[in-house]
Write an enzyme that holds these catalytic residues in place. Structure first.
Site, mmCIF file in Angstrom:
data_model
loop_
_atom_site.group_PDB
_atom_site.id
_atom_site.type_symbol
_atom_site.label_atom_id
_atom_site.label_comp_id
_atom_site.label_asym_id
_atom_site.label_seq_id
_atom_site.Cartn_x
_atom_site.Cartn_y
_atom_site.Cartn_z
ATOM 1 N N HIS A 453 -1.558 5.636 -6.421
ATOM 2 C CA HIS A 453 -2.946 5.338 -6.052
ATOM 3 C C HIS A 453 -3.842 5.104 -7.263
ATOM 4 O O HIS A 453 -4.999 4.733 -7.120
ATOM 5 C CB HIS A 453 -3.522 6.469 -5.189
ATOM 6 N N ARG A 454 -3.341 5.329 -8.463
ATOM 7 C CA ARG A 454 -4.144 5.043 -9.651
ATOM 8 C C ARG A 454 -4.256 3.546 -9.899
ATOM 9 O O ARG A 454 -5.219 3.088 -10.536
ATOM 10 C CB ARG A 454 -3.534 5.725 -10.878
#
EC number: 2.3.1.12
Length: 480
Positions: A453-454
């Site tokens: 999700h980064r």
């Protein structure tokens, strides 16, 4: 795959002619007798070296970038056996594969330092190579001294605990006598002053029990001989909760009777390390149903030509990644991410004793037939533990397919250093309603993707899955 050695080097190198991996050995420092002679003092600075005794150490090679130690699977040669340059000497198990170690020198396997089934760190001596038979006994003595010194280090007793002499008694200070500092100012609450006036109590004579000697209403009522009101009595503060020390170790249940403990293999240790490392990555998961009727029909046509379902799925994933490069990106330092220049699909394969992910490099560019042929070669190498490092550690996206086992849905753990991993379930008949409200039965598989999700957001992953589904549902482009 074999590994061989070169004098005065310590890093692994590839020998292309035999597809072998070479490792280094060096002349034992304690047995060197070096004489430097200048050949042309006036014009040249070259020096020649003569060595009295050549007993070389066979080092544990680094067979992958993540390898920190290796396990001796078997010694191909025995002590005292004559060796020829290029011959395999020992089989070493790394965290990914088994590889033969070969030598660059003629000589004799003088001594085995690390036995079969034992492990040694990368760079440690696992054997000694003598140049002549006369040096074998000398090498064995050296090996014995190495073994005895290592054992001695292992059993060095810990120093006895230091007993400190009893500390001298500390003289207690004499009790301090309170010193009067003259008349003090009376401090009372407004309500206490009001009560004192009502009941004609000298406020100066009341002893305060409040903070810092403050006179409260209850103090005045007590001095006046009046039962204090319930509201004026403050309830005692609740006792503070007991402070418990934070547990530093997890209390594990005791081992059941007749149970056995099996140590991890090198591969299992590597998998364990990667799985723990993956816990530090913030991930999220998105599922998407895909109609496979058209894909199943195509597979029946190309299967006789050697095309595998894995190749079809990898090709479709590669084509979708080409349109959504952020899903193929990598974040390795937590501060930046990189768009990978190639689409390399790693595919999970279960092998005896663990799991490995051979990599289909440039999966978006290869045709189905070449991709299938390459995949069969990789699976064969994986199951015989003959994969070369670049064939299992260069993946940019991972595909895990349990559909062949009838699993309809599952989540996969994201490998460290990759942006996403796709979990493919089985294709099963499903009742589906079309846009006009008519029901029909279609083969549907559920695809779940776990992403970092980064660098990958929900909209990115949804768009990628839509593209992947369109390719699967209209698979003609896979054959181009």
């Amino acid at each position: 795959m074999a590994v061989s050695s070169s004098s005065f080097l310590s890093t692994a190198s590839l020998t292309n002619s035999k597809s072998n991996i070479s490792f280094a050995s060096s002349v034992s420092p304690s047995l060197r007798s070096v004489v430097f002679r200048s050949t042309t003092p006036a014009t040249s600075h070259r020096r020649s070296m003569t060595v009295r005794s050549k007993i070389r150490e066979i080092f544990m090679p680094a067979l992958s970038s993540t390898m920190t130690e290796g396990k001796i699977v078997s010694w191909i040669k025995t002590e005292g056996e004559k060796l020829a340059k290029g011959e395999s000497v020992v089989v070493v198990e790394s965290d990914k594969a088994d590889m033969d170690v070969e030598t660059f020198y003629d000589g004799y396997l003088a001594a085995i330092v690390v036995g079969e089934g034992e492990t040694a760190p990368v760079g440690a001596a696992i054997g000694l190579l003598a140049e002549t038979e006369a040096e074998i006994e000398e090498a064995k003595s050296k090996a014995a001294s190495k073994s005895s010194s290592s054992v001695a280090e292992a059993v060095v007793p810990s120093p006895p605990p230091v007993t400190s002499s009893p500390a001298p008694a500390i003289a207690q200070p004499a009790p301090v006598t309170a010193v009067s500092d003259g008349p003090r100012k009376t401090v009372a609450t407004p309500y206490a002053k009001k009560l004192a006036k009502q009941h004609k109590v000298d406020i100066e004579s009341v002893a305060g029990t409040g903070p810092f000697g403050r006179i409260t209403a209850s103090d005045v009522e007590t001095a006046a001989g009046i039962a204090p009101s319930k509201s004026s009595i403050a309830p005692p503060p609740p006792p503070p909760p007991p402070v418990t020390a934070k547990a530093t170790t997890t209390n594990l249940p005791p081992l059941l009777p007749d149970s056995s403990i099996v140590p991890f293999t090198a591969m299992q240790s590597a998998v364990s390390k990667n799985m723990i490392e993956s816990l530090s990555v913030p991930t999220f998961r998105v599922g998407y149903p895909v109609n496979t009727d058209a894909l199943d029909a195509l597979y029946e046509k190309v299967k006789p030509k050697g095309v595998t379902m894995t190749a079809l799925l990898a090709k479709a994933a590669g084509m979708a990644l080409a349109q959504h490069p952020v899903v193929n990106a990598s974040c390795k330092d937590g501060k930046s991410f990189s768009y990978n220049s190639s689409i390399n699909i790693a595919v999970a394969v279960a092998i005896n004793g663990g799991l490995i992910t051979p990599v289909l490099q440039d999966a978006d560019k290869l045709d189905l037939y070449l991709l299938s042929q390459k995949w069969k070669e990789l699976v064969g190498k994986a199951r015989s533990k003959q994969l070369q490092p670049h064939e299992y550690n260069s993946g940019t996206f991972t595909l895990s397919n349990l559909g062949m086992f009838g699993v309809d849905r599952f989540d996969a753990i994201l490998p460290p250093g990759q942006g996403a991993i796709m979990a493919v379930g089985a294709s099963k008949p499903t009742v589906v309603a079309d846009k006009d409200g008519f029901f029909s039965v279609k083969n549907t598989m559920l695809v779940n993707v776990t992403a970092d999700h980064r660098i990958v957001y929900g909209a990115d992953l949804a768009a990628f899955l839509q593209t992947f589904a369109k390719i699967i549902e209209n698979p003609d482009s896979l054959t181009l």
